[in-house]
Design a protein around this motif. Structure first.
Motif, PDB file in Angstrom:
ATOM      1  N   THR A 161      38.017  42.780  51.866  1.00  0.00           N
ATOM      2  CA  THR A 161      38.017  42.122  53.069  1.00  0.00           C
ATOM      3  C   THR A 161      39.390  42.668  53.749  1.00  0.00           C
ATOM      4  O   THR A 161      40.434  42.746  53.113  1.00  0.00           O
ATOM      5  CB  THR A 161      38.048  40.658  52.765  1.00  0.00           C
ATOM      6  OG1 THR A 161      36.835  40.404  52.004  1.00  0.00           O
ATOM      7  CG2 THR A 161      38.116  40.023  54.304  1.00  0.00           C
ATOM      8  N   LEU A 162      39.161  42.818  55.156  1.00  0.00           N
ATOM      9  CA  LEU A 162      40.264  43.038  56.000  1.00  0.00           C
ATOM     10  C   LEU A 162      40.644  41.962  57.136  1.00  0.00           C
ATOM     11  O   LEU A 162      39.560  41.136  56.878  1.00  0.00           O
ATOM     12  CB  LEU A 162      40.006  44.607  56.878  1.00  0.00           C
ATOM     13  CG  LEU A 162      39.769  45.647  56.175  1.00  0.00           C
ATOM     14  CD1 LEU A 162      39.673  46.888  56.956  1.00  0.00           C
ATOM     15  CD2 LEU A 162      41.175  45.967  55.086  1.00  0.00           C
ATOM     16  N   TYR A 163      41.561  41.927  57.675  1.00  0.00           N
ATOM     17  CA  TYR A 163      41.970  40.799  58.121  1.00  0.00           C
ATOM     18  C   TYR A 163      42.326  40.980  59.892  1.00  0.00           C
ATOM     19  O   TYR A 163      42.839  42.029  60.186  1.00  0.00           O
ATOM     20  CB  TYR A 163      43.160  40.069  57.521  1.00  0.00           C
ATOM     21  CG  TYR A 163      42.809  39.962  56.303  1.00  0.00           C
ATOM     22  CD1 TYR A 163      42.323  38.577  55.788  1.00  0.00           C
ATOM     23  CD2 TYR A 163      43.088  40.970  55.112  1.00  0.00           C
ATOM     24  CE1 TYR A 163      41.944  38.468  54.600  1.00  0.00           C
ATOM     25  CE2 TYR A 163      42.747  40.638  53.920  1.00  0.00           C
ATOM     26  CZ  TYR A 163      42.104  39.334  53.494  1.00  0.00           C
ATOM     27  OH  TYR A 163      41.930  39.207  52.049  1.00  0.00           O
ATOM     28  N   GLU A 220      40.100  43.772  46.111  1.00  0.00           N
ATOM     29  CA  GLU A 220      39.252  44.768  45.751  1.00  0.00           C
ATOM     30  C   GLU A 220      39.542  46.088  46.063  1.00  0.00           C
ATOM     31  O   GLU A 220      40.346  46.224  46.709  1.00  0.00           O
ATOM     32  CB  GLU A 220      37.722  44.343  46.474  1.00  0.00           C
ATOM     33  CG  GLU A 220      37.150  43.133  45.764  1.00  0.00           C
ATOM     34  CD  GLU A 220      36.095  42.673  46.454  1.00  0.00           C
ATOM     35  OE1 GLU A 220      34.968  42.530  46.256  1.00  0.00           O
ATOM     36  OE2 GLU A 220      36.249  42.279  47.895  1.00  0.00           O
ATOM     37  N   SER A 221      38.930  47.180  45.729  1.00  0.00           N
ATOM     38  CA  SER A 221      39.241  48.536  45.919  1.00  0.00           C
ATOM     39  C   SER A 221      39.180  48.657  47.434  1.00  0.00           C
ATOM     40  O   SER A 221      38.549  47.976  48.518  1.00  0.00           O
ATOM     41  CB  SER A 221      37.874  49.368  45.709  1.00  0.00           C
ATOM     42  OG  SER A 221      37.999  50.799  46.274  1.00  0.00           O
ATOM     43  N   GLN A 265      43.736  44.362  59.238  1.00  0.00           N
ATOM     44  CA  GLN A 265      44.723  44.573  58.224  1.00  0.00           C
ATOM     45  C   GLN A 265      44.478  44.472  56.785  1.00  0.00           C
ATOM     46  O   GLN A 265      43.472  43.747  56.442  1.00  0.00           O
ATOM     47  CB  GLN A 265      45.630  43.268  58.786  1.00  0.00           C
ATOM     48  CG  GLN A 265      46.564  43.510  59.660  1.00  0.00           C
ATOM     49  CD  GLN A 265      47.725  44.489  59.820  1.00  0.00           C
ATOM     50  OE1 GLN A 265      48.380  44.413  58.686  1.00  0.00           O
ATOM     51  NE2 GLN A 265      47.828  45.025  60.848  1.00  0.00           N
ATOM     52  N   TYR A 266      44.977  45.207  56.022  1.00  0.00           N
ATOM     53  CA  TYR A 266      44.703  45.472  54.610  1.00  0.00           C
ATOM     54  C   TYR A 266      45.935  44.882  53.928  1.00  0.00           C
ATOM     55  O   TYR A 266      47.109  44.984  54.147  1.00  0.00           O
ATOM     56  CB  TYR A 266      44.441  46.852  54.164  1.00  0.00           C
ATOM     57  CG  TYR A 266      44.446  46.990  52.655  1.00  0.00           C
ATOM     58  CD1 TYR A 266      43.310  46.773  52.033  1.00  0.00           C
ATOM     59  CD2 TYR A 266      45.731  47.694  51.918  1.00  0.00           C
ATOM     60  CE1 TYR A 266      43.369  46.668  50.620  1.00  0.00           C
ATOM     61  CE2 TYR A 266      45.512  47.780  50.673  1.00  0.00           C
ATOM     62  CZ  TYR A 266      44.389  47.241  49.691  1.00  0.00           C
ATOM     63  OH  TYR A 266      44.348  47.445  48.447  1.00  0.00           O
ATOM     64  N   TYR A 267      45.579  43.745  53.036  1.00  0.00           N
ATOM     65  CA  TYR A 267      46.673  43.058  51.975  1.00  0.00           C
ATOM     66  C   TYR A 267      46.355  43.682  50.994  1.00  0.00           C
ATOM     67  O   TYR A 267      45.184  43.683  49.931  1.00  0.00           O
ATOM     68  CB  TYR A 267      46.258  41.752  52.113  1.00  0.00           C
ATOM     69  CG  TYR A 267      46.510  40.942  53.228  1.00  0.00           C
ATOM     70  CD1 TYR A 267      47.223  41.224  54.114  1.00  0.00           C
ATOM     71  CD2 TYR A 267      45.726  39.571  53.306  1.00  0.00           C
ATOM     72  CE1 TYR A 267      47.501  40.777  55.272  1.00  0.00           C
ATOM     73  CE2 TYR A 267      46.127  38.709  54.468  1.00  0.00           C
ATOM     74  CZ  TYR A 267      46.920  39.260  55.564  1.00  0.00           C
ATOM     75  OH  TYR A 267      46.704  38.675  56.720  1.00  0.00           O
ATOM     76  N   TYR A 279      46.308  34.832  45.909  1.00  0.00           N
ATOM     77  CA  TYR A 279      45.201  35.112  44.868  1.00  0.00           C
ATOM     78  C   TYR A 279      43.945  35.668  45.886  1.00  0.00           C
ATOM     79  O   TYR A 279      43.790  34.898  47.061  1.00  0.00           O
ATOM     80  CB  TYR A 279      44.871  33.486  44.384  1.00  0.00           C
ATOM     81  CG  TYR A 279      45.430  33.711  42.902  1.00  0.00           C
ATOM     82  CD1 TYR A 279      44.884  34.312  41.838  1.00  0.00           C
ATOM     83  CD2 TYR A 279      46.593  32.965  42.676  1.00  0.00           C
ATOM     84  CE1 TYR A 279      45.267  34.202  40.532  1.00  0.00           C
ATOM     85  CE2 TYR A 279      47.050  33.011  41.240  1.00  0.00           C
ATOM     86  CZ  TYR A 279      46.329  33.669  40.334  1.00  0.00           C
ATOM     87  OH  TYR A 279      47.050  33.521  39.065  1.00  0.00           O
ATOM     88  N   PHE A 280      43.312  36.482  45.445  1.00  0.00           N
ATOM     89  CA  PHE A 280      42.018  36.905  46.153  1.00  0.00           C
ATOM     90  C   PHE A 280      40.944  36.373  45.447  1.00  0.00           C
ATOM     91  O   PHE A 280      40.613  36.539  43.901  1.00  0.00           O
ATOM     92  CB  PHE A 280      42.263  38.300  45.812  1.00  0.00           C
ATOM     93  CG  PHE A 280      42.887  39.041  46.804  1.00  0.00           C
ATOM     94  CD1 PHE A 280      42.843  39.763  48.124  1.00  0.00           C
ATOM     95  CD2 PHE A 280      44.175  39.329  46.240  1.00  0.00           C
ATOM     96  CE1 PHE A 280      43.502  40.273  48.795  1.00  0.00           C
ATOM     97  CE2 PHE A 280      45.096  39.929  46.929  1.00  0.00           C
ATOM     98  CZ  PHE A 280      44.648  40.430  48.303  1.00  0.00           C
TER      99      PHE A 280
END
Length: 403
Positions: free
Chosen positions: A261-263, A255-256, A275-277, A289-290
């Protein structure tokens, strides 16, 4: 004659009545014995309890007092959603505080391998091939075929028994197009025993478009081109897996950036950024896959209870060889065979600081139950194990109770 007959028939009626009385008394007595024995059997036989299973999942995730920053679960029965819930945050206070929900996308990590394996089974059948056939003819013509690759089968990749040389880090390099090409050129240099390598499934980002290109009516596909293989792999997956389930726009792009979602690590406070993927398009096949927990549950249901994704024979073959699935210890499978796939990405080998994601799907065919758990955190102290899969197995095995 009439008198004689009456005299003769009267004693017989009396005996018949006595015999019938004794017979029905015997039936009544033995029926009670059978019923008592059956009731004893029922009493002594444990049965699966959905309430206990659900509570076990929650308790076991939160056992260490360091719950994930955000997590969710689904439990389905015979393909129908029975229980579900979500907790915590997709982004904590430092990152804008967004709640985690059942419909919030998360990087499902290596659960992606399960979806890739479904596509492989579809295309092998469409091309009149089997998992025992070799992959060499389906690789790009410009690639140098290294030692042993001519004897490498689709099954070898699906079971992580290829003997190829790779590592499970630096994904942009090892799982990118050039990395795959280099891996094939190096060839089969290790023993062809199980060695879990992401490259085995990343190769299907090229092989799936190649297999598709051989079918009548397929789009134009250039497997010599990195961008084209990425696009065509994702297009095939969308059209032949997710579209069939009315799941639009499922892909390997998040998503934008400002809402995705961050980790985290479970020990991260509200002021620690996550963390951003970004896009996994260039390294997809084995991960990236998201999806939402609800979308993952839907794929499970259609895989297990319909032939929309795979035929029964294909499903049975996948289960027999654990294609795109975890290999579990049979000692854990107390109530029949269990089938599932784990996913995990982390920033460090140290669980106390590693930020990342953990995911797991499990199907329990014996009861028609399946489960999805996703969490945007590493470092969670689970009940009695560090394995999310094992935790779900334990929660299930401990949900068999006396009625």
């Amino acid at each position: 004659m009439i008198t004689t007959n009456k005299m003769f028939s009267a004693p017989n009626k009396s005996k018949l009545v006595k015999r019938l009385f004794i017979f029905f008394l015997f039936i009544a007595f033995t029926s009670c014995e059978v019923e008592e024995s059956f009731n004893d059997f029922q009493t002594n036989t444990a049965v699966f309890n959905m309430d206990v299973f659900e509570q076990n999942l929650i308790d076991y995730v939160e056992a260490g007092g360091d719950s994930p920053i955000g997590w969710a679960y689904t439990i389905s029965k015979n393909g129908n959603l029975e229980r579900s819930d979500a907790f915590g945050k997709a982004r904590n206070a430092a990152d804008g505080s967004i709640d985690f929900t059942l419909n919030k996308e998360i990087n499902v990590a290596s659960v992606s391998k399960f979806y890739t394996a479904i596509a492989v089974m579809q295309l092998l059948e469409a091309n009149n091939l089997t998992i025992e056939d070799n992959i060499a003819d389906w690789l790009p013509n410009s690639w140098t075929i290294g030692p042993g690759v001519n004897n490498l089968s689709f099954k070898d990749l699906l079971k992580h028994e290829s003997g190829l040389q790779s590592t499970n880090n630096n994904f942009d390099v090892t799982l990118g197009y050039q990395g795959l090409k280099d891996c094939i050129e190096t060839g089969v240099v290790n023993a062809k025993t199980r060695n879990y390598l992401n490259v085995n499934f990343a190769l299907y980002r090229v092989l799936i478009p190649s297999l598709w290109s051989n079918l009548e009516g397929s789009p134009a596909i250039d497997i010599e081109n990195d961008a084209n293989t990425q696009f065509m792999y994702l297009l095939y997956m969308q059209q032949n897996i997710f579209d069939r389930l009315s799941l639009p726009l499922v892909g390997c792009f998040p998503e934008s950036r400002d809402v995705s979602t961050l980790y985290y690590n479970a020990n991260d406070g509200s002021n620690n950024g996550g963390q951003y993927y970004g896009s996994w398009n260039n390294k997809s096949g084995g991960g990236g896959y998201f999806m939402t927990a609800m979308e993952m549950a839907k794929v499970n249901a259609y895989f297990e209870y319909t032939e929309i994704l795979v035929t029964k024979d294909q499903r049975d073959l996948m289960k027999l060889h654990r294609l795109g699935m975890d290999v579990a210890d049979p000692a854990d499978e107390i109530h029949g065979n269990y089938y599932g796939k784990a996913g995990s990405i982390g920033t460090s080998s140290d669980p106390t600081v590693s930020q990342g994601v953990r995911t797991q799907i499990v199907m329990f065919p014996g009861t028609g139950v399946d489960c999805v758990i996703v969490m945007n955190s590493q470092g969670v102290t689970l009940q009695g194990t560090t394995s999310l899969r094992q935790m779900i197995y334990d929660a299930y095995n401990n949900a068999w109770v006396q009625p």
